[in-house]
Design a protein around this motif. Structure first.
Motif, PDB file in Angstrom:
ATOM      1  N   TYR A   1      30.583  36.782  54.908  1.00 39.67           N
ATOM      2  CA  TYR A   1      30.611  35.605  54.041  1.00 39.67           C
ATOM      3  C   TYR A   1      31.173  36.003  52.680  1.00 39.67           C
ATOM      4  CZ  TYR A   1      28.997  31.551  51.369  1.00 39.67           C
ATOM      5  OH  TYR A   1      28.946  30.441  50.561  1.00 39.67           O
ATOM      6  N   GLY A   2      32.127  35.229  52.170  1.00 41.87           N
ATOM      7  CA  GLY A   2      32.796  35.586  50.923  1.00 41.87           C
ATOM      8  C   GLY A   2      32.452  34.684  49.756  1.00 41.87           C
ATOM      9  N   CYS A   3      32.180  35.293  48.606  1.00 41.89           N
ATOM     10  CA  CYS A   3      32.047  34.590  47.330  1.00 41.89           C
ATOM     11  C   CYS A   3      33.230  35.006  46.451  1.00 41.89           C
ATOM     12  CB  CYS A   3      30.748  34.961  46.630  1.00 41.89           C
ATOM     13  SG  CYS A   3      29.253  34.679  47.604  1.00 41.89           S
ATOM     14  N   SER A   4      33.496  34.238  45.389  1.00 46.91           N
ATOM     15  CA  SER A   4      34.657  34.573  44.566  1.00 46.91           C
ATOM     16  C   SER A   4      34.412  34.315  43.093  1.00 46.91           C
ATOM     17  CB  SER A   4      35.888  33.778  45.023  1.00 46.91           C
ATOM     18  OG  SER A   4      35.688  32.390  44.828  1.00 46.91           O
ATOM     19  N   VAL A   5      35.040  35.160  42.279  1.00 46.74           N
ATOM     20  CA  VAL A   5      35.114  34.995  40.827  1.00 46.74           C
ATOM     21  C   VAL A   5      36.591  35.024  40.469  1.00 46.74           C
ATOM     22  CG1 VAL A   5      34.699  36.118  38.613  1.00 46.74           C
ATOM     23  CG2 VAL A   5      32.860  35.994  40.312  1.00 46.74           C
ATOM     24  N   ILE A   6      37.089  33.955  39.878  1.00 42.85           N
ATOM     25  CA  ILE A   6      38.519  33.847  39.560  1.00 42.85           C
ATOM     26  C   ILE A   6      38.775  34.368  38.155  1.00 42.85           C
ATOM     27  CG2 ILE A   6      40.484  32.295  39.350  1.00 42.85           C
ATOM     28  CD1 ILE A   6      39.107  30.424  41.305  1.00 42.85           C
TER      29      ILE A   6
ATOM     30  N   ALA B   1      32.497  35.970  33.081  1.00 45.67           N
ATOM     31  CA  ALA B   1      31.142  36.529  33.063  1.00 45.67           C
ATOM     32  C   ALA B   1      30.144  35.544  33.658  1.00 45.67           C
ATOM     33  CB  ALA B   1      30.755  36.898  31.636  1.00 45.67           C
ATOM     34  N   ALA B   2      30.313  34.259  33.364  1.00 48.84           N
ATOM     35  CA  ALA B   2      29.396  33.245  33.892  1.00 48.84           C
ATOM     36  C   ALA B   2      29.510  33.138  35.408  1.00 48.84           C
ATOM     37  CB  ALA B   2      29.679  31.892  33.240  1.00 48.84           C
ATOM     38  N   GLN B   3      30.723  33.261  35.932  1.00 47.57           N
ATOM     39  CA  GLN B   3      30.906  33.224  37.383  1.00 47.57           C
ATOM     40  C   GLN B   3      30.186  34.402  38.053  1.00 47.57           C
ATOM     41  OE1 GLN B   3      35.068  32.143  38.915  1.00 47.57           O
ATOM     42  NE2 GLN B   3      35.471  32.658  36.768  1.00 47.57           N
ATOM     43  N   ILE B   4      30.363  35.596  37.485  1.00 45.00           N
ATOM     44  CA  ILE B   4      29.720  36.780  38.057  1.00 45.00           C
ATOM     45  C   ILE B   4      28.202  36.623  38.023  1.00 45.00           C
ATOM     46  CG2 ILE B   4      29.354  39.262  37.786  1.00 45.00           C
ATOM     47  CD1 ILE B   4      32.217  39.427  36.663  1.00 45.00           C
ATOM     48  N   ASP B   5      27.681  36.166  36.892  1.00 42.88           N
ATOM     49  CA  ASP B   5      26.235  35.989  36.768  1.00 42.88           C
ATOM     50  C   ASP B   5      25.723  34.941  37.744  1.00 42.88           C
ATOM     51  OD1 ASP B   5      23.626  36.334  35.269  1.00 42.88           O
ATOM     52  OD2 ASP B   5      23.985  34.197  34.937  1.00 42.88           O
ATOM     53  N   ALA B   6      26.473  33.858  37.905  1.00 46.71           N
ATOM     54  CA  ALA B   6      26.048  32.791  38.809  1.00 46.71           C
ATOM     55  C   ALA B   6      25.918  33.308  40.240  1.00 46.71           C
ATOM     56  CB  ALA B   6      27.042  31.631  38.752  1.00 46.71           C
ATOM     57  N   VAL B   7      26.881  34.113  40.670  1.00 52.52           N
ATOM     58  CA  VAL B   7      26.844  34.634  42.038  1.00 52.52           C
ATOM     59  C   VAL B   7      25.742  35.671  42.199  1.00 52.52           C
ATOM     60  CG1 VAL B   7      28.129  35.909  43.798  1.00 52.52           C
ATOM     61  CG2 VAL B   7      29.285  34.151  42.456  1.00 52.52           C
ATOM     62  N   LEU B   8      25.736  36.679  41.323  1.00 52.63           N
ATOM     63  CA  LEU B   8      24.819  37.806  41.514  1.00 52.63           C
ATOM     64  C   LEU B   8      23.357  37.439  41.246  1.00 52.63           C
ATOM     65  CD1 LEU B   8      26.826  40.821  40.039  1.00 52.63           C
ATOM     66  CD2 LEU B   8      26.723  39.992  42.400  1.00 52.63           C
ATOM     67  N   SER B   9      23.114  36.388  40.455  1.00 53.40           N
ATOM     68  CA  SER B   9      21.734  35.995  40.168  1.00 53.40           C
ATOM     69  C   SER B   9      21.101  35.220  41.312  1.00 53.40           C
ATOM     70  CB  SER B   9      21.682  35.150  38.889  1.00 53.40           C
ATOM     71  OG  SER B   9      22.357  33.914  39.076  1.00 53.40           O
TER      72      SER B   9
END
Length: 265
Positions: free
Chosen positions: A32-37, A60-68
């Protein structure tokens, strides 16, 4: 339970490289894939006509949203573009302790520059030490080392050793830009130097090979494979994706590889 991987990279509107290729590779390999553009490119099989960087706070917000929220098992990093983006990504990943595959994207298949010269040092100093696997092609390895391109096996291995000394746990020196009927990659670790060989395929449709290869490795790592096992599996899968690329007939330039060759013709 499904394995999950995250790609941090630029968007390719033509669908052949960048996050589009990464997500296709993840899916094709059962992850399953998630992405940060990090950037939006206006791109097709012939050229990159525009690049719009995403603001660092949004990255940074994209990374935090996914990893949190999502249990990411491995990360692939591709196109970053500028030093401030490199710094932002490195800082945002400080608490991530899983494997990271770093593909030092610098030049598109069309020849368009995707990493300014001033960002090369930042990439080398900030992210190479964080990488589980670094996956440069011949021009990228030379630029990271500020050296001439090497086309021989011994030259590739020497540059691989030099990049390994910069901090990554493993370096995959890709030989796709070389010559001859056989393409040889070298996987360099602290314990071994393994060659991965395949027949060089006569096709212009190789857009996204670097993105797909590194994402294939990240997919294997997300599933718990060793670096060697993940790299060998991705190597074989990508070779078949290139071999079947002409069946797609997408665009009039360098078309994409066939990520889903195992599922449909």
């Amino acid at each position: 339970m499904v394995s999950i991987a995250l790609t941090i990279a630029g968007s390719d509107s033509g669908g052949g490289a960048g996050i589009q290729a990464d997500l296709k590779a993840f899916s094709a390999l059962g992850v399953y894939g998630c992405s940060v553009i990090t950037a939006v490119t206006a791109q097709n099989t012939r050229d990159v006509t525009a690049v719009h960087p995403i603001p660092t706070d949004v990255i940074a917000a994209q990374i935090d949203a996914v990893l949190s929220d999502i249990d990411v098992a491995a990360i692939k990093i591709g196109m970053l573009g500028m030093p401030d983006v490199i710094e932002t990504v490195a800082e945002a990943l400080q608490s991530f302790d899983g494997p990271i595959v770093l593909d030092p994207v610098m030049i598109a298949k069309s020849g368009a520059a995707l990493l300014p010269q001033e960002a090369t040092a930042a990439l080398r100093e900030v992210l190479l030490p964080r990488a589980t696997v670094l996956t440069p092609n011949i021009p990228e390895a030379a630029r990271l080392l500020d050296a001439d391109e090497q086309l021989t096996d011994e030259g590739l291995k020497q540059q691989g050793r030099a990049l390994f000394a910069c901090g990554p746990q493993a370096v995959l020196m890709k030989g796709g830009h070389g010559a001859g009927g056989t393409c040889t990659d070298w996987l360099m670790t602290a314990d071994s130097e393994q060659s991965l060989q395949s027949e060089r395929i006569d096709t212009k449709n190789t857009h996204g090979t670097g993105c797909s290869y590194s994402s294939g490795i990240a997919a294997g790592l997300a599933k718990g494979q060793s670096v060697a096992a993940a790299t060998h599996a991705a190597h074989g899968w990508l070779h078949d994706a290139i071999r079947r690329a002409d069946q797609l007939n997408v665009g009039s330039g360098h078309g994409p590889v066939h990520h889903f060759h195992g599922l449909w013709a």
